[in-house]
Design an enzyme around this catalytic site. Structure first.
Site, PDB file in Angstrom:
ATOM      1  N   GLY A  15       0.832  -1.211   0.000  1.00  0.00           N
ATOM      2  CA  GLY A  15       0.000   0.000   0.000  1.00  0.00           C
ATOM      3  C   GLY A  15       0.864   1.259   0.000  1.00  0.00           C
ATOM      4  N   ARG A  29      18.986  11.071  -4.201  1.00  0.00           N
ATOM      5  CA  ARG A  29      19.992  12.146  -4.103  1.00  0.00           C
ATOM      6  C   ARG A  29      21.179  11.756  -3.216  1.00  0.00           C
ATOM      7  NH1 ARG A  29      16.361  17.688  -4.568  1.00  0.00           N
ATOM      8  NH2 ARG A  29      15.886  17.375  -6.775  1.00  0.00           N
ATOM      9  N   ARG A  76       0.892  -5.029  -5.221  1.00  0.00           N
ATOM     10  CA  ARG A  76       1.042  -6.205  -4.355  1.00  0.00           C
ATOM     11  C   ARG A  76       1.295  -7.366  -5.320  1.00  0.00           C
ATOM     12  NH1 ARG A  76      -0.575  -4.258   0.657  1.00  0.00           N
ATOM     13  NH2 ARG A  76      -2.299  -2.785   0.681  1.00  0.00           N
ATOM     14  N   ASP A 107       5.248  -5.231   5.903  1.00  0.00           N
ATOM     15  CA  ASP A 107       5.819  -6.558   6.194  1.00  0.00           C
ATOM     16  C   ASP A 107       5.861  -7.487   4.983  1.00  0.00           C
ATOM     17  OD1 ASP A 107       3.095  -6.752   6.283  1.00  0.00           O
ATOM     18  OD2 ASP A 107       3.004  -7.960   8.112  1.00  0.00           O
ATOM     19  N   THR A 130       4.284   2.321   5.729  1.00  0.00           N
ATOM     20  CA  THR A 130       2.892   1.863   5.761  1.00  0.00           C
ATOM     21  C   THR A 130       2.110   2.747   6.728  1.00  0.00           C
ATOM     22  OG1 THR A 130       1.408   0.126   6.580  1.00  0.00           O
ATOM     23  CG2 THR A 130       3.659   0.012   7.354  1.00  0.00           C
ATOM     24  N   ASP A 132      -0.187   1.816   8.501  1.00  0.00           N
ATOM     25  CA  ASP A 132      -0.671   0.992   9.615  1.00  0.00           C
ATOM     26  C   ASP A 132       0.212   1.036  10.867  1.00  0.00           C
ATOM     27  OD1 ASP A 132      -2.672   0.286   7.961  1.00  0.00           O
ATOM     28  OD2 ASP A 132      -2.122  -1.831   7.753  1.00  0.00           O
ATOM     29  N   ASP A 134       2.543  -0.943  11.704  1.00  0.00           N
ATOM     30  CA  ASP A 134       2.545  -2.281  12.305  1.00  0.00           C
ATOM     31  C   ASP A 134       3.863  -3.020  12.124  1.00  0.00           C
ATOM     32  OD1 ASP A 134       2.285  -2.562   9.607  1.00  0.00           O
ATOM     33  OD2 ASP A 134       0.684  -4.041   9.676  1.00  0.00           O
ATOM     34  N   ARG A 159     -18.053  15.269  13.478  1.00  0.00           N
ATOM     35  CA  ARG A 159     -18.509  15.712  14.798  1.00  0.00           C
ATOM     36  C   ARG A 159     -19.469  16.908  14.668  1.00  0.00           C
ATOM     37  NH1 ARG A 159     -17.454  14.723  19.895  1.00  0.00           N
ATOM     38  NH2 ARG A 159     -15.566  13.498  19.658  1.00  0.00           N
ATOM     39  N   GLY A 175      -6.357  -0.229   9.034  1.00  0.00           N
ATOM     40  CA  GLY A 175      -5.435  -0.937   9.928  1.00  0.00           C
ATOM     41  C   GLY A 175      -5.838  -2.406   9.917  1.00  0.00           C
ATOM     42  N   ARG A 176      -5.297  -3.123   8.936  1.00  0.00           N
ATOM     43  CA  ARG A 176      -5.699  -4.519   8.733  1.00  0.00           C
ATOM     44  C   ARG A 176      -5.533  -5.358   9.996  1.00  0.00           C
ATOM     45  NH1 ARG A 176      -3.681  -6.091   3.298  1.00  0.00           N
ATOM     46  NH2 ARG A 176      -1.860  -5.104   4.203  1.00  0.00           N
TER      47      ARG A 176
HETATM   48  O1  F6P Z   1      -1.457  -1.726   4.589  1.00  0.00           O
HETATM   49  C1  F6P Z   1      -2.098  -0.526   4.507  1.00  0.00           C
HETATM   50  C2  F6P Z   1      -3.556  -0.700   4.218  1.00  0.00           C
HETATM   51  O2  F6P Z   1      -4.058   0.583   3.948  1.00  0.00           O
HETATM   52  C3  F6P Z   1      -4.368  -1.398   5.319  1.00  0.00           C
HETATM   53  O3  F6P Z   1      -4.683  -0.549   6.377  1.00  0.00           O
HETATM   54  C4  F6P Z   1      -5.559  -1.872   4.526  1.00  0.00           C
HETATM   55  O4  F6P Z   1      -6.179  -2.976   5.150  1.00  0.00           O
HETATM   56  C5  F6P Z   1      -4.953  -2.280   3.223  1.00  0.00           C
HETATM   57  O5  F6P Z   1      -3.767  -1.501   3.068  1.00  0.00           O
HETATM   58  C6  F6P Z   1      -5.829  -2.070   2.013  1.00  0.00           C
HETATM   59  O6  F6P Z   1      -5.145  -2.534   0.894  1.00  0.00           O
HETATM   60  P1  F6P Z   1      -5.658  -2.345  -0.604  1.00  0.00           P
HETATM   61  O7  F6P Z   1      -5.480  -0.908  -0.970  1.00  0.00           O
HETATM   62  O8  F6P Z   1      -4.796  -3.248  -1.392  1.00  0.00           O
HETATM   63  O9  F6P Z   1      -7.097  -2.719  -0.608  1.00  0.00           O
END
Ligand code: F6P
Length: 328
Positions: A15, A29, A76, A107, A130, A132, A134, A159, A175-176
């Site tokens: 991502g 650079r 990916r 990862d 990323t 996330d 993570d 809000r 946040g997978r």
């Molecule tokens: O890894 C970042 C992320 O944005 C996650 O939070 C989310 O689950 C995933 O990528 C979505 O991936 P894609 O854009 O391939 O659907």
């Protein structure tokens, strides 16, 4: 000192994350400054396999520091998990005498880099990119800070309408497998509750919290639901709550991919620049299969293996407790 390396390629994979462009700029650079020939790989590992590799000069990265996304594109790539895919990628690098590879991603990207560098004679450095947050080994990953800022800007707007209509909003954030975005956004936006993948919250618990607010005259409430939350997404949770607690008119917003876009914050521009600069310098020292990360405001290098083998329990427990206390 004579560099160990002559030609370096850089790619972004997985991502996209804001700050990747600032990082690409720094990599290119820093390499050129040190007399290295620099290359960019388009579309991540897929571009390595498809031979989509272009030479890069200092002007190839002009005027990109403020841009979201990645000028190198990303993908990916399942093919890179195969022996054939890796072999083709290596031949394409070899044809240009590329002896160093810098990968920016999460990862999945790091797993690919680790496997590739175990099998072939090429020096590899990883940069954690990323939204996330993570990855073990970096307090912040590239893009995380910008994503939180994007999320809270959206929540602030929600809000306004929640308050005007006396409504309860369930807002789903990305946040997978990680609740980092959800937790920080909850504190920064003053949400009434947050549901995370790392911690089970029962519907009873959530309803009790919302009831407490209603009983003390809260006219509206906001619940942040992390997309990785095990008991369901925002729509599921909203339905379960509504069946048993209908004090408020209930609405759901899924923030989705808007969280990944936009101009990087100053934090992510600086982090991207620091990490890119450090990654090239680590390769020049002859290091390989390492990840550069931010730890205690210092850029440090550690084995990619460690980043992959340790789960990232970065969730700040004080923030979790604080969400509860500060939203009474
Ligand atoms: O890894 C970042 C992320 O944005 C996650 O939070 C989310 O689950 C995933 O990528 C979505 O991936 P894609 O854009 O391939 O659907």
């Amino acid at each position: 000192m004579k560099p160990n390396i002559k030609n370096i390629a850089v790619l972004t994979s997985g991502g996209d994350a804001p700050g990747m462009n600032a990082c690409i700029r720094a990599v290119v650079r820093t390499g050129i400054y040190n007399g290295i020939n620099m290359f960019g790989v388009l579309q991540g590992y897929q571009g390595l396999i498809n031979d989509n590799i272009i030479p890069m000069g200092p002007r190839s990265v002009s005027n990109i520091i403020h841009l979201g996304g990645t000028i190198l594109k990303t993908a990916r790539c399942l093919e890179f998990k195969t022996e054939e895919g890796m072999e083709t990628a290596f031949q394409n690098l070899k044809a240009r005498d590329i002896d160093g590879l810098i990968v920016i991603g999460g990862d999945g990207t790091f797993t690919g880099a680790r496997n590739f560098s175990r099998k072939y004679d090429i020096k590899v450095m990883g940069i954690p990119g990323t939204i996330d947050n993570d990855l073990y080994g970096s307090d912040f990953t590239l893009g995380y800070d910008t994503a939180i800022n994007t999320v809270i800007e959206a929540i602030d707007k929600i809000r306004d309408t929640a308050d005007s209509h006396d409504r309860l909003f369930f807002i789903e954030v990305m946040g997978r497998d990680s609740g980092c975005i959800a937790l920080r956004s909850a504190v920064a936006s003053g949400a009434e509750a947050v549901l995370l993948p790392e911690r089970f919250t029962s519907t009873d618990e959530l309803i009790a919290q919302l009831m407490l607010g209603a009983s003390t005259k809260k006219s509206s409430s906001i619940v942040i639901v992390s997309e990785g939350h095990k008991a369901g997404g925002a729509y599921d949770i909203a339905k379960q709550v509504k069946e048993r607690f209908d004090h408020y008119d209930t609405k759901v917003t899924i923030l989705g991919h808007l969280q990944r876009g936009g101009s990087p914050s100053s934090f992510d521009r600086i982090l991207g620049s620091r990490l890119g600069y450090a990654a090239v310098n680590e390769l020049l020292k002859g290091n390989t299969r390492q990840m550069v990360g931010l730890r205690g405001n210092e850029i440090k290098s550690m084995p990619i293996e460690d980043a992959l083998n340790n789960h990232n329990f970065k969730l700040e427990s004080d923030l979790l407790e604080m969400t509860k206390v500060l939203s009474i």
